[in-house]
Design a protein around this motif. Structure first.
Motif, mmCIF file in Angstrom:
data_model
loop_
_atom_site.group_PDB
_atom_site.id
_atom_site.type_symbol
_atom_site.label_atom_id
_atom_site.label_comp_id
_atom_site.label_asym_id
_atom_site.label_seq_id
_atom_site.Cartn_x
_atom_site.Cartn_y
_atom_site.Cartn_z
ATOM 1 N N PRO A 186 2.845 -10.932 0.039
ATOM 2 C CA PRO A 186 2.344 -9.671 0.604
ATOM 3 C C PRO A 186 3.443 -8.762 1.167
ATOM 4 O O PRO A 186 3.382 -7.550 1.007
ATOM 5 N N PHE A 187 4.454 -9.340 1.824
ATOM 6 C CA PHE A 187 5.486 -8.485 2.413
ATOM 7 C C PHE A 187 6.289 -7.764 1.339
ATOM 8 O O PHE A 187 6.629 -6.589 1.492
ATOM 9 N N THR A 188 6.585 -8.439 0.244
ATOM 10 C CA THR A 188 7.312 -7.783 -0.853
ATOM 11 C C THR A 188 6.487 -6.623 -1.401
ATOM 12 O O THR A 188 7.023 -5.529 -1.662
ATOM 13 N N LYS A 189 5.201 -6.845 -1.561
ATOM 14 C CA LYS A 189 4.332 -5.777 -2.065
ATOM 15 C C LYS A 189 4.304 -4.600 -1.098
ATOM 16 O O LYS A 189 4.419 -3.436 -1.507
ATOM 17 N N ILE A 190 4.159 -4.894 0.179
ATOM 18 C CA ILE A 190 4.099 -3.837 1.192
ATOM 19 C C ILE A 190 5.418 -3.081 1.250
ATOM 20 O O ILE A 190 5.440 -1.845 1.212
ATOM 21 N N SER A 191 6.530 -3.792 1.357
ATOM 22 C CA SER A 191 7.818 -3.101 1.492
ATOM 23 C C SER A 191 8.149 -2.290 0.246
ATOM 24 O O SER A 191 8.683 -1.184 0.339
ATOM 25 N N THR A 192 7.805 -2.808 -0.921
ATOM 26 C CA THR A 192 8.039 -2.071 -2.168
ATOM 27 C C THR A 192 7.235 -0.790 -2.193
ATOM 28 O O THR A 192 7.757 0.287 -2.528
ATOM 29 N N ASN A 193 5.969 -0.864 -1.812
ATOM 30 C CA ASN A 193 5.124 0.331 -1.840
ATOM 31 C C ASN A 193 5.516 1.343 -0.767
ATOM 32 O O ASN A 193 5.454 2.550 -1.006
ATOM 33 N N VAL A 194 5.963 0.867 0.378
ATOM 34 C CA VAL A 194 6.447 1.789 1.410
ATOM 35 C C VAL A 194 7.679 2.524 0.897
ATOM 36 O O VAL A 194 7.783 3.752 1.020
ATOM 37 N N GLN A 195 8.601 1.798 0.300
ATOM 38 C CA GLN A 195 9.808 2.442 -0.223
ATOM 39 C C GLN A 195 9.472 3.431 -1.339
ATOM 40 O O GLN A 195 10.082 4.499 -1.436
ATOM 41 N N THR A 196 8.492 3.100 -2.156
ATOM 42 C CA THR A 196 8.074 4.025 -3.211
ATOM 43 C C THR A 196 7.450 5.274 -2.609
ATOM 44 O O THR A 196 7.758 6.396 -3.030
ATOM 45 N N GLU A 197 6.580 5.113 -1.625
ATOM 46 C CA GLU A 197 5.956 6.271 -0.977
ATOM 47 C C GLU A 197 7.015 7.169 -0.332
ATOM 48 O O GLU A 197 6.937 8.409 -0.420
ATOM 49 N N LEU A 198 8.024 6.571 0.305
ATOM 50 C CA LEU A 198 9.064 7.374 0.949
ATOM 51 C C LEU A 198 9.956 8.062 -0.079
ATOM 52 O O LEU A 198 10.373 9.212 0.136
ATOM 53 N N ALA A 199 10.237 7.392 -1.185
ATOM 54 C CA ALA A 199 11.001 8.043 -2.256
ATOM 55 C C ALA A 199 10.210 9.226 -2.808
ATOM 56 O O ALA A 199 10.759 10.304 -3.070
ATOM 57 N N TRP A 200 8.910 9.035 -2.969
ATOM 58 C CA TRP A 200 8.036 10.095 -3.462
ATOM 59 C C TRP A 200 8.013 11.251 -2.462
ATOM 60 O O TRP A 200 8.094 12.427 -2.842
ATOM 61 N N ALA A 201 7.933 10.931 -1.187
ATOM 62 C CA ALA A 201 7.953 11.976 -0.152
ATOM 63 C C ALA A 201 9.242 12.789 -0.237
ATOM 64 O O ALA A 201 9.224 14.025 -0.141
ATOM 65 N N TYR A 202 10.367 12.111 -0.408
ATOM 66 C CA TYR A 202 11.654 12.797 -0.544
ATOM 67 C C TYR A 202 11.616 13.758 -1.734
ATOM 68 O O TYR A 202 12.006 14.920 -1.620
ATOM 69 N N SER A 203 11.131 13.277 -2.870
ATOM 70 C CA SER A 203 11.082 14.118 -4.065
ATOM 71 C C SER A 203 10.209 15.342 -3.850
ATOM 72 O O SER A 203 10.559 16.451 -4.262
#
Length: 132
Positions: A46-63
């Motif tokens: 679960p933590f890998t899934k959560i951290s991966t999705n958080v990083q994806t959301e933040l990368a998307w926010a940056y874009s």
């Protein structure tokens, strides 16, 4: 056979590149594919899934932010916050919460969000012609 780390990195990088090419909808599709990666790799903890999705959301926010789509950037920061809010305190969850807080503060202050994408390979950059 592509492994998870390579695939998630490639999806995020392609998404970010699409934004820099002003192909915003194509970039959004790639970020959505990145968020759906665990349908292909369901056996991660679960933590890998959560951290991966958080990083994806933040990368998307940056874009979105660098494309001046600030409402969408804020939405992706909120999405990341919604993912981390229920996590119990731990060094990992505290780090994720700090990343989200930092992105939220920077966007609300008008500062540029940190780019969570790696720089492009040098061979993809345009050559510099010296002035004579």
């Amino acid at each position: 056979n592509t492994d998870f780390n390579t695939e998630i990195s490639a999806l995020r990088m392609i998404a970010g590149m699409r934004f820099t090419q002003a192909r915003l909808e194509d970039g959004r599709v790639e970020y959505q594919r990145a968020l759906a990666i665990f349908s292909k790799y369901p056996d991660f903890d679960p933590f890998t899934k959560i951290s991966t999705n958080v990083q994806t959301e933040l990368a998307w926010a940056y874009s979105e932010a660098v494309s001046n789509a600030f409402a969408l950037a804020n939405q992706h920061i909120r999405n990341a916050g919604d993912i981390v809010t229920p996590l119990p305190p731990s060094p990992g969850s505290d780090m994720l919460k700090a990343m989200v807080s930092q992105a939220r503060a920077q966007l609300s202050s008008g500062s540029q969000l940190p780019n969570t994408l790696p720089p492009p390979p040098l061979n993809t950059l345009a050559p510099v012609t010296p002035k004579q």
